[in-house]
Design an enzyme around this catalytic site. Structure first.
Site, PDB file in Angstrom:
ATOM      1  N   LYS A 170       0.773  -1.250   0.099  1.00  0.00           N
ATOM      2  CA  LYS A 170       0.137  -0.022   0.004  1.00  0.00           C
ATOM      3  C   LYS A 170       0.911   1.077   0.121  1.00  0.00           C
ATOM      4  O   LYS A 170       1.589   1.403   1.086  1.00  0.00           O
ATOM      5  CB  LYS A 170      -0.934  -0.050   1.266  1.00  0.00           C
ATOM      6  CG  LYS A 170      -2.111   0.721   1.379  1.00  0.00           C
ATOM      7  CD  LYS A 170      -1.901   2.149   0.820  1.00  0.00           C
ATOM      8  CE  LYS A 170      -1.734   3.212   2.055  1.00  0.00           C
ATOM      9  NZ  LYS A 170      -1.532   4.581   1.405  1.00  0.00           N
ATOM     10  N   GLU A 245       9.962   2.136  10.546  1.00  0.00           N
ATOM     11  CA  GLU A 245      10.971   3.103  10.129  1.00  0.00           C
ATOM     12  C   GLU A 245      10.080   4.376  10.239  1.00  0.00           C
ATOM     13  O   GLU A 245       9.069   4.736   9.646  1.00  0.00           O
ATOM     14  CB  GLU A 245      11.273   2.707   8.624  1.00  0.00           C
ATOM     15  CG  GLU A 245      12.130   1.626   8.698  1.00  0.00           C
ATOM     16  CD  GLU A 245      13.619   1.824   9.247  1.00  0.00           C
ATOM     17  OE1 GLU A 245      14.002   2.823   9.502  1.00  0.00           O
ATOM     18  OE2 GLU A 245      14.075   0.671   9.298  1.00  0.00           O
ATOM     19  N   CYS A 279      13.946  11.114   6.374  1.00  0.00           N
ATOM     20  CA  CYS A 279      13.613  11.033   7.875  1.00  0.00           C
ATOM     21  C   CYS A 279      15.034  11.083   8.629  1.00  0.00           C
ATOM     22  O   CYS A 279      14.951  11.374   9.959  1.00  0.00           O
ATOM     23  CB  CYS A 279      12.894   9.708   8.156  1.00  0.00           C
ATOM     24  SG  CYS A 279      13.851   8.408   6.963  1.00  0.00           S
TER      25      CYS A 279
END
Ligand code: NAP
Ligand code: MG
Length: 470
Positions: A170, A245, A279
């Site tokens: 997804k 994560e 990130c």
């Protein structure tokens, strides 16, 4: 841009269960470029069933054969790199050269690394009178973000395939076209039907249904800490494996004696890459009082090398942020930095262009550790520079957030830098500008996540053990 109007399930594009669509927007001008189906529980269920049915066959396929198919996938990604880069530029806004070199090049490098690992990894281990089998964990739900739309998919799909798992992906609703191209590549590579399945859709509907589906054995998620917390709770309640994560607020610590000019230039480049949408971006630069003003001037000058503009134009180094919501969010943090008393030395809240979701490359000085811009993940081209008095204070500041994903240390010598890095509570630290390593485990301490991606540690996430005693 051309888009499929169905889901890739069991080796074919199939009509979506529901009629709703998601518009895909080009963030450089706000125009709708395509639409894709919004998946529902029905689509997710069909995809998980296909993955379950394909699991025994794929798990029993010899590792060398799995490796060959991952290799074929890599070859298709390389052959279609221009189309992939074009699509990433269109739906994410990444400058074209960066999309090709980093987004697609990085994804191909990760795929390659798992070709070799799948072929050489020992899926069996002898411990005393036991043989330990490392078996695929089963059906994987992969839920990915938009910031590196291809790389984030590959970082889950390549090791899962290498391990013998089957998957349902997804992808982020902002970047579904890249995911559809990836599904085409999987098909073209000859991966058997049902091994990889794609359901486009929104997080709260398709993502939630997938994470909660009882036919899923492992949920591998990359994205925000807020959603990661929810997914972790859902997986925990169902006693399912989970890998998360999540966000970061990484520190770039410049110790006295370091090459200041190099540390600042590299640090600024790290924050501006991908318009700050990373990130592990080194968004907090920590500099000793004695060198502080020099570092601030160097950083203010360095951002001038990141002109923002049309990502299709050569020379553009900073594209827009991904969407209107992120645009508002990043500008909100810039306003908050000013309100809280930080000193704006470059960029700021003014729009650099008349249209599109652009943010000027921004640098704040006189940032204190408790300010929002020093604590929270901004996910935009915004650097905060904080002063420190001594190494102990630098360490307290570096470790003083809820996150622990990336980091960097610059010092006069490697030994000093490594001694400091050992005391940092974080998953990765670059020593004196150390470069990205596709085989190094990547993942977070504290609220930056659970589990590791990439290399042999990443492959191990998709395996579980069975011990045979003799
Ligand atoms: P997000 O909402 O956490 O999205 C990540 C993925 O999870 C997307 O595919 C998303 O679908 C899906 N999702 C959302 N809600 C879900 C739910 N309840 N159940 C299952 N799946 C769900 O992150 P985002 O909206 O893309 O970005 C927001 C913030 O996340 C950023 O500002 C940044 O701080 C952080 N972020 C971190 C990383 C990273 O690599 N660590 C990457 C991107 C973003 P939708 O696309 O439909 O929302
Ligand atoms: Mg979201």
């Amino acid at each position: 841009m051309k888009a499929h109007d169905g889901m890739y399930i069991d080796g074919a594009w199939r009509p979506a269960a529901g009629g709703e669509l998601i518009d895909v927007v080009n963030p450089a001008d706000g125009q709708v470029i395509a639409s894709v189906p919004a998946g529902t529980e029905g689509d997710v269920d069909a995809a998980v069933r296909a993955a379950r049915a394909a699991l025994p066959g794929w798990a029993a396929t010899p590792p060398a054969e799995r490796a060959a198919l991952v290799g074929a996938l890599r070859d298709v990604l390389v052959a279609r790199q221009d189309e992939l880069a074009d699509t990433i530029t269109a739906e994410l806004g990444a400058p074209l050269a960066f999309a090709k070199a980093v987004h697609v090049g990085g994804a191909a490098a990760v795929t390659s690394s798992f070709v070799e690992l799948a072929a050489s990894y020992s899926f069996e281990e002898r411990i005393g009178n036991s043989t330990v089998l490392l078996e695929p964990v089963g059906v994987v739900a992969a839920i990915t973000p938009w910031n590196y739309p291809l790389y984030q998919i590959v970082a889950k799909v390549a090791p899962a395939l290498a391990a013998g798992c089957t998957l349902v992906l997804k992808p982020a609703e902002d970047t579904p076209l890249t995911a559809q191209l990836f599904a085409e590549a999987v098909h073209e590579a000859g991966v058997p039907a049902g091994v990889f399945n794609l359901v486009t859709g929104t997080g709260p509907v398709a993502g939630q249904a997938l994470a909660a589906h009882e036919g899923v054995d492992l949920v591998s998620f990359t994205g925000s800490t807020a959603v990661g917390r929810k997914i972790g709770a859902t997986a925990g309640a169902a006693v399912k494996r989970v890998a998360l994560e999540l966000g970061g607020k990484s520190a770039n610590v410049v110790l006295p004696g370091a090459d200041l000019a190099k540390a600042v230039a590299t640090g600024v480049g790290h924050v501006m890459a991908n318009t700050g949408q990373r990130c592990n971006a080194l968004t907090r630069m920590l500099v000793h009082r004695d060198q502080y003003e020099e570092a601030v001037s160097l950083a203010a000058a360095a951002v001038e090398k990141y002109p923002s503009g049309d990502p299709r134009e050569e020379g553009t180094r900073l594209g827009p942020v991904v969407n209107a919501q992120q645009h508002e969010r990043v500008l909100g943090y810039i306003a908050r930095g000013i309100e809280e008393g930080a000193r704006l030395v470059a960029g700021g809240p003014e729009a650099p262009h008349a249209q599109g979701y652009f943010v000027a490359p921004t640098v704040f000085a006189d940032v204190t550790p408790e300010m929002a811009i020093a604590q929270e993940e901004i996910f935009g081209p915004v650097l905060s520079i904080l002063p420190y008095e001594d190494e102990e204070e630098a360490l307290r500041i570096a470790n003083g957030t809820v996150y622990g994903l990336g980091g960097a240390v610059w010092a006069a010598d490697e030994e000093t830098a490594v001694a400091f890095a050992r005391r940092m509570v974080t998953g990765q630290v670059d020593i004196n500008g150390g470069r990205y390593n596709v085989l190094a485990p990547f993942g977070g301490h504290k609220q930056s996540g659970v589990g590791r991606e990439l290399g042999s540690h990443g492959l191990a996430e998709y395996l579980q053990t069975k011990s045979l005693q003799f």
